[in-house]
Scaffold this active site. Structure first.
Site, PDB file in Angstrom:
ATOM      1  CG  HIS A 121      -1.937  26.989  25.968  1.00 35.18           C
ATOM      2  ND1 HIS A 121      -2.967  27.331  24.899  1.00 35.18           N
ATOM      3  CD2 HIS A 121      -1.840  28.009  27.147  1.00 35.18           C
ATOM      4  CE1 HIS A 121      -3.361  28.364  25.605  1.00 35.18           C
ATOM      5  NE2 HIS A 121      -2.796  28.994  26.673  1.00 35.18           N
TER       6      HIS A 121
ATOM      7  CE  LYS B 187      -5.125  25.612  28.374  1.00 34.26           C
ATOM      8  NZ  LYS B 187      -5.417  25.799  29.599  1.00 34.26           N
TER       9      LYS B 187
END
Ligand code: NAD
Length: 265
Positions: free
Chosen positions: A154, A158
């Protein structure tokens, strides 16, 4: 169908506003942000770089739940727990995309679901919902001599790891094997870890750049490896799925529902 968005100026919040405004079956009932946010008072259209819509961002979640058939929540765990209580008070459907929820947070959502329908999913994309079903089936077919590893990547912003989707894929694999993920989860490897334990489900977390969300579940045995992957190209896929869930959930009986229920899988 009146749909409200909490966390309207967040990355997903803006996507959700755009998706509701573009959906002919939905009306945007409003959007909120946390008290003190600099975005409070801004028009929801200009907030997402579109034409003004004449509705401003507020910090009054209670009023938003009162005028909505469904509310979509991609915010943060503490906010989501508070929003679930409002959903219960008003009998409004709540679509929960927030990840990183603790077992206690989940218990509070289950409590709210005695009074309102909640759709909770770590990933609202159609592809990942189908991937989880495939992972469950493959794990049920292959024996414990096949090691299972979940790899995810990600974007650099995040804050939770492994991703909620990676954990959901791990749970799907564990349920295929008839075990509890908590008993076989191996999410941290550093230093002299010893050999891999038979039956463990391993997780590897990568973070960087602007990656929306890549997930691969690897099944590995002697001389053979099977990999099932999903790559998200835009956050719009989560917003689209969440709006579909909102349209489905409004008016349903109280309870906790999943994307499998929404897609009738
Ligand atoms: P973000 O930080 O850009 O947005 C979150 C927003 O929520 C922020 O604007 C924040 O101010 C707001 N917020 C916090 N407390 C609030 C409150 N009490 N009332 C109203 N607003 C409040 O984060 P993001 O990238 O949009 O992700 C949000 C969440 O959604 C994360 O948990 C992420 O993991 C999750 N997510 C889930 C999926 C899925 O399909 N389930 C997909 C993408 C992201």
């Amino acid at each position: 169908m009146r749909i409200g968005i909490v966390g309207g100026s967040g990355r997903m919040g803006q996507m959700l506003i755009r998706e509701v405004l573009g959906n002919k079956d939905a009306t945007l009932s409003g959007a909120t942000e946390r008290p003190g946010s600099a975005a409070i008072g801004r028009d929801l259209g200009t907030l997402i770089g579109a034409d003004p819509v004449g509705v401003a961002l507020t910090d009054d979640a209670d009023a938003l739940f009162a005028v909505s058939d469904a509310v979509i929540d991609f915010t943060a765990p503490a906010a989501t727990v508070a929003h679930a209580a409002l959903a219960a008070r008003h009998g409004t459907a709540l679509i929960v995309g927030t990840t990183g929820l603790s077992p206690d947070d989940h218990a509070r959502l289950t409590e709210a679901a005695t009074k309102a329908p909640l759709v909770v999913a770590a990933n609202f994309s159609l592809g990942v919902t189908l991937l989880a079903g495939l992972v469950r089936k493959v794990a049920a077919t292959l024996g414990p001599d096949w090691d299972i590893e979940v790899v995810e990547m990600h974007h650099r912003h995040k804050v939770d790891a492994p991703s909620g989707t990676a954990l959901a894929l791990g749970r799907a694999a564990a349920s295929g094997r008839g075990v509890d993920l908590a008993d076989v989860k191996d999410a941290v490897r550093d230093g002299h870890t010893g050999a891999r334990k038979v039956g463990d489900i391993g997780f590897a977390t990568l973070r960087g750049g602007d990656v929306v969300g890549d997930h691969t579940v690897i099944f590995a045995t002697e001389a053979e490896r099977l990999e099932l992957s999903h790559k998200a190209g835009s956050r719009a896929i989560f917003a689209r799925g969440a709006v579909r869930a909102a349209l489905w959930a409004a008016g349903k009986a109280p309870g906790v529902y999943s994307m499998d229920d929404v897609l009738d899988l």
